[in-house]
Scaffold this motif. Sequence first.
Motif, PDB file in Angstrom:
ATOM      1  N   LEU A   5       0.795  -1.225   0.000  1.00 37.12           N
ATOM      2  CA  LEU A   5       0.000   0.000   0.000  1.00 37.12           C
ATOM      3  C   LEU A   5       0.829   1.277   0.000  1.00 37.12           C
ATOM      4  CD1 LEU A   5      -2.664  -1.073   2.654  1.00 37.12           C
ATOM      5  CD2 LEU A   5      -2.985  -0.965   0.177  1.00 37.12           C
ATOM      6  N   SER A   6       2.059   1.216   0.463  1.00 39.16           N
ATOM      7  CA  SER A   6       2.872   2.417   0.622  1.00 39.16           C
ATOM      8  C   SER A   6       3.667   2.738  -0.646  1.00 39.16           C
ATOM      9  CB  SER A   6       3.844   2.247   1.789  1.00 39.16           C
ATOM     10  OG  SER A   6       4.688   3.369   1.920  1.00 39.16           O
ATOM     11  N   THR A   7       3.920   4.011  -0.853  1.00 42.38           N
ATOM     12  CA  THR A   7       4.771   4.444  -1.962  1.00 42.38           C
ATOM     13  C   THR A   7       6.201   4.689  -1.493  1.00 42.38           C
ATOM     14  OG1 THR A   7       4.139   6.757  -1.580  1.00 42.38           O
ATOM     15  CG2 THR A   7       2.839   5.499  -3.178  1.00 42.38           C
ATOM     16  N   SER A   8       6.452   4.496  -0.212  1.00 40.70           N
ATOM     17  CA  SER A   8       7.781   4.713   0.349  1.00 40.70           C
ATOM     18  C   SER A   8       8.648   3.478   0.170  1.00 40.70           C
ATOM     19  CB  SER A   8       7.683   5.055   1.839  1.00 40.70           C
ATOM     20  OG  SER A   8       8.962   5.126   2.428  1.00 40.70           O
ATOM     21  N   ASP A   9       9.945   3.693  -0.045  1.00 43.60           N
ATOM     22  CA  ASP A   9      10.896   2.590  -0.140  1.00 43.60           C
ATOM     23  C   ASP A   9      11.503   2.245   1.214  1.00 43.60           C
ATOM     24  OD1 ASP A   9      10.590   2.375  -2.901  1.00 43.60           O
ATOM     25  OD2 ASP A   9      12.114   3.913  -3.280  1.00 43.60           O
ATOM     26  N   GLU A  10      11.267   3.093   2.211  1.00 44.16           N
ATOM     27  CA  GLU A  10      11.868   2.917   3.532  1.00 44.16           C
ATOM     28  C   GLU A  10      10.811   2.419   4.503  1.00 44.16           C
ATOM     29  OE1 GLU A  10      14.873   2.677   6.244  1.00 44.16           O
ATOM     30  OE2 GLU A  10      15.059   3.240   4.123  1.00 44.16           O
ATOM     31  N   PRO A  11      10.879   1.154   4.920  1.00 42.09           N
ATOM     32  CA  PRO A  11       9.858   0.631   5.830  1.00 42.09           C
ATOM     33  C   PRO A  11       9.937   1.310   7.192  1.00 42.09           C
ATOM     34  CG  PRO A  11      11.657  -0.927   5.575  1.00 42.09           C
ATOM     35  CD  PRO A  11      11.905   0.156   4.584  1.00 42.09           C
ATOM     36  N   PRO A  12       8.823   1.405   7.890  1.00 43.26           N
ATOM     37  CA  PRO A  12       8.825   2.040   9.208  1.00 43.26           C
ATOM     38  C   PRO A  12       9.505   1.162  10.250  1.00 43.26           C
ATOM     39  CG  PRO A  12       6.686   1.087   8.747  1.00 43.26           C
ATOM     40  CD  PRO A  12       7.494   0.941   7.490  1.00 43.26           C
ATOM     41  N   ALA A  13       9.873   1.772  11.362  1.00 40.50           N
ATOM     42  CA  ALA A  13      10.414   1.012  12.476  1.00 40.50           C
ATOM     43  C   ALA A  13       9.350   0.052  12.991  1.00 40.50           C
ATOM     44  CB  ALA A  13      10.848   1.959  13.594  1.00 40.50           C
ATOM     45  N   ALA A  14       9.787  -1.020  13.619  1.00 41.99           N
ATOM     46  CA  ALA A  14       8.855  -2.060  14.066  1.00 41.99           C
ATOM     47  C   ALA A  14       7.767  -1.502  14.969  1.00 41.99           C
ATOM     48  CB  ALA A  14       9.624  -3.161  14.784  1.00 41.99           C
ATOM     49  N   ASP A  15       8.133  -0.563  15.850  1.00 42.91           N
ATOM     50  CA  ASP A  15       7.135  -0.040  16.790  1.00 42.91           C
ATOM     51  C   ASP A  15       6.189   0.967  16.140  1.00 42.91           C
ATOM     52  OD1 ASP A  15       8.916   2.042  16.466  1.00 42.91           O
ATOM     53  OD2 ASP A  15       9.313   2.321  18.599  1.00 42.91           O
ATOM     54  N   ALA A  16       6.464   1.363  14.906  1.00 39.22           N
ATOM     55  CA  ALA A  16       5.592   2.303  14.199  1.00 39.22           C
ATOM     56  C   ALA A  16       4.800   1.633  13.081  1.00 39.22           C
ATOM     57  CB  ALA A  16       6.422   3.453  13.616  1.00 39.22           C
ATOM     58  N   LEU A  17       5.073   0.340  12.841  1.00 40.97           N
ATOM     59  CA  LEU A  17       4.497  -0.339  11.681  1.00 40.97           C
ATOM     60  C   LEU A  17       2.972  -0.376  11.720  1.00 40.97           C
ATOM     61  CD1 LEU A  17       4.725  -2.031   9.102  1.00 40.97           C
ATOM     62  CD2 LEU A  17       5.154  -4.039  10.549  1.00 40.97           C
ATOM     63  N   LEU A  18       2.386  -0.782  12.839  1.00 37.87           N
ATOM     64  CA  LEU A  18       0.935  -0.916  12.903  1.00 37.87           C
ATOM     65  C   LEU A  18       0.243   0.434  12.760  1.00 37.87           C
ATOM     66  CD1 LEU A  18       0.377  -3.608  15.680  1.00 37.87           C
ATOM     67  CD2 LEU A  18       0.422  -3.893  13.205  1.00 37.87           C
ATOM     68  N   GLY A  19       0.822   1.467  13.357  1.00 41.11           N
ATOM     69  CA  GLY A  19       0.244   2.795  13.225  1.00 41.11           C
ATOM     70  C   GLY A  19       0.284   3.294  11.799  1.00 41.11           C
TER      71      GLY A  19
END
Length: 301
Positions: free
Chosen positions: A103-117
């Motif tokens: 779903l994201s257009t970003s190439d940089e995945p979020p940190a684990a603690d921010a993923l669900l948000g």
Amino acid sequence: MADVDRRGFLLATTAVLAAGCARVPPPGAATTPQATAAAVPPVEVGSDGSPAGVVITQLLTGAATARGRSAASADAGADWKAALDHGDLVALPGYAGTLWSALSTSDEPPAADALLGELADLVGPELGVLSMPHVDGGLVWLVTKETAASGIASLSRVRDWSKGKVAAVPELAISRGDGAPGLKTVYGAQFRFTEVQDPVARAARLTSGKAAVAAFQGTEYTGASGLVALVDTEKLAAPDPAVVLVNSAFADAEPDAVLAMNDVAQALTTDALIELQAQVAAGGTVADVAQRWLVGQGLAG
């Protein structure tokens, strides 16, 4: 009622948070406390068709039905997001990191603690997110016991060894950063990657010698004994916690059904999910295997 913040729409273990009051319930959703499973047609919970996904979907539908809301499994299809948004599907299990990548257009995945948000933000107000805190589908790279004993026990050893060899991988590992591209970039792997979607067939490539290494989601049942996980010294693998996406209007209209699904989400573990797949592979039907687990957990009569 005003919409709550999207990050507040991660559904907790004891309550379903409303995301608005002006939604039209999906087809078949009960709208009064008097509505029962017999009074309305079954709602549909999507499945990606994988062995693990089929089991999780059956657990969700079984729990909802036991709570009085008839539910059935359905193929999620390529347009699963639209089906969820419109209420054609009321829920769909998946993996947070994989869904974020889709779903994201970003190439940089979020940190684990921010993923669900961040996933909650991406799915928008039409959907909520149930976390499954004890189920992780992150990628692992496996070899045979003999390969590990020969000295290839870590991904740091594959650079030269991999030349001319085959790695069997699921489709999601072809382009994901912690899949084939990461193995090449971080560890210098020179494998020829071949896609094998079925996890048991993928494991068979290893045991038959047709592949030297294979990637698996942590929730996949391999059907083979003696496979060994290569040590990921550079921490290439990213957590991929399981989640259930839920149509928000359905959550508003039928919170008891969603709470039943959430009970499954909180109780299921990676080890239990693998064991349920093993029981199905041994000849049990998905429905019977799922029902026994639900009864054992006190989630069905």
